[in-house]
Design a protein around this motif. Sequence first.
Motif, PDB file in Angstrom:
ATOM      1  N   LEU A 282       0.827  -1.202   0.000  1.00 37.29           N
ATOM      2  CA  LEU A 282       0.000   0.000   0.000  1.00 37.29           C
ATOM      3  C   LEU A 282       0.865   1.256   0.000  1.00 37.29           C
ATOM      4  O   LEU A 282       0.583   2.207  -0.738  1.00 37.29           O
ATOM      5  CB  LEU A 282      -0.957  -0.014   1.202  1.00 37.29           C
ATOM      6  N   ASP A 283       1.915   1.277   0.797  1.00 38.91           N
ATOM      7  CA  ASP A 283       2.829   2.424   0.798  1.00 38.91           C
ATOM      8  C   ASP A 283       3.477   2.613  -0.564  1.00 38.91           C
ATOM      9  O   ASP A 283       3.624   3.732  -1.045  1.00 38.91           O
ATOM     10  CB  ASP A 283       3.930   2.248   1.853  1.00 38.91           C
ATOM     11  N   TRP A 284       3.857   1.515  -1.195  1.00 38.94           N
ATOM     12  CA  TRP A 284       4.516   1.572  -2.505  1.00 38.94           C
ATOM     13  C   TRP A 284       3.572   2.128  -3.564  1.00 38.94           C
ATOM     14  O   TRP A 284       3.946   2.967  -4.368  1.00 38.94           O
ATOM     15  CB  TRP A 284       5.004   0.180  -2.882  1.00 38.94           C
ATOM     16  N   VAL A 285       2.315   1.668  -3.527  1.00 41.53           N
ATOM     17  CA  VAL A 285       1.338   2.100  -4.530  1.00 41.53           C
ATOM     18  C   VAL A 285       0.912   3.545  -4.310  1.00 41.53           C
ATOM     19  O   VAL A 285       0.836   4.330  -5.255  1.00 41.53           O
ATOM     20  CB  VAL A 285       0.097   1.170  -4.513  1.00 41.53           C
ATOM     21  N   THR A 286       0.641   3.915  -3.065  1.00 36.22           N
ATOM     22  CA  THR A 286       0.094   5.249  -2.809  1.00 36.22           C
ATOM     23  C   THR A 286       1.145   6.336  -2.654  1.00 36.22           C
ATOM     24  O   THR A 286       0.942   7.461  -3.093  1.00 36.22           O
ATOM     25  CB  THR A 286      -0.788   5.229  -1.539  1.00 36.22           C
ATOM     26  N   ASP A 287       2.260   6.004  -2.017  1.00 29.61           N
ATOM     27  CA  ASP A 287       3.257   7.038  -1.725  1.00 29.61           C
ATOM     28  C   ASP A 287       4.528   6.913  -2.548  1.00 29.61           C
ATOM     29  O   ASP A 287       5.431   7.727  -2.408  1.00 29.61           O
ATOM     30  CB  ASP A 287       3.649   6.990  -0.236  1.00 29.61           C
ATOM     31  N   GLY A 288       4.624   5.871  -3.338  1.00 28.55           N
ATOM     32  CA  GLY A 288       5.841   5.659  -4.108  1.00 28.55           C
ATOM     33  C   GLY A 288       7.018   5.252  -3.242  1.00 28.55           C
ATOM     34  O   GLY A 288       8.169   5.528  -3.584  1.00 28.55           O
ATOM     35  N   ALA A 289       6.720   4.621  -2.106  1.00 28.99           N
ATOM     36  CA  ALA A 289       7.794   4.174  -1.214  1.00 28.99           C
ATOM     37  C   ALA A 289       8.740   3.253  -1.972  1.00 28.99           C
ATOM     38  O   ALA A 289       8.339   2.518  -2.872  1.00 28.99           O
ATOM     39  CB  ALA A 289       7.205   3.453  -0.006  1.00 28.99           C
ATOM     40  N   ALA A 290       9.987   3.305  -1.592  1.00 27.41           N
ATOM     41  CA  ALA A 290      11.019   2.536  -2.287  1.00 27.41           C
ATOM     42  C   ALA A 290      10.812   1.033  -2.112  1.00 27.41           C
ATOM     43  O   ALA A 290      10.438   0.568  -1.035  1.00 27.41           O
ATOM     44  CB  ALA A 290      12.391   2.935  -1.786  1.00 27.41           C
ATOM     45  N   ALA A 291      11.060   0.312  -3.161  1.00 23.67           N
ATOM     46  CA  ALA A 291      11.043  -1.142  -3.116  1.00 23.67           C
ATOM     47  C   ALA A 291      12.414  -1.624  -2.662  1.00 23.67           C
ATOM     48  O   ALA A 291      13.394  -0.885  -2.709  1.00 23.67           O
ATOM     49  CB  ALA A 291      10.711  -1.699  -4.493  1.00 23.67           C
TER      50      ALA A 291
END
Length: 104
Positions: free
Chosen positions: A66-75
Amino acid sequence: VNRGVSQVGARIVVENAEDWELGLLMVGLRPFEQGEAALGGARSRGLGVVKVDWDSRTRVDKAHVLDWVTDGAAATTITDDDVKNWTKKFRASLEGESRAQPLI
């Protein structure tokens, strides 16, 4: 014979995979990474070779999707050690299957 080089982009998305399944994927991609995968009608003439050259290999764990999708958090970067670990788990799953009792 045209021996030009074409480059294309691709993305592999794997959802809910177990480590051994990621190992299977890595084993399957190995010939492409090493430039040993021949595709197309002119394979016998050395044409149609595919080579994978990774720009990046990343993964997003379930807890961070969810963080990756919504905030562009680093993978997380996939390391060679990750690949070795997954490949070992794939091998272990095959060895476990070979020791299993037959169904008949």
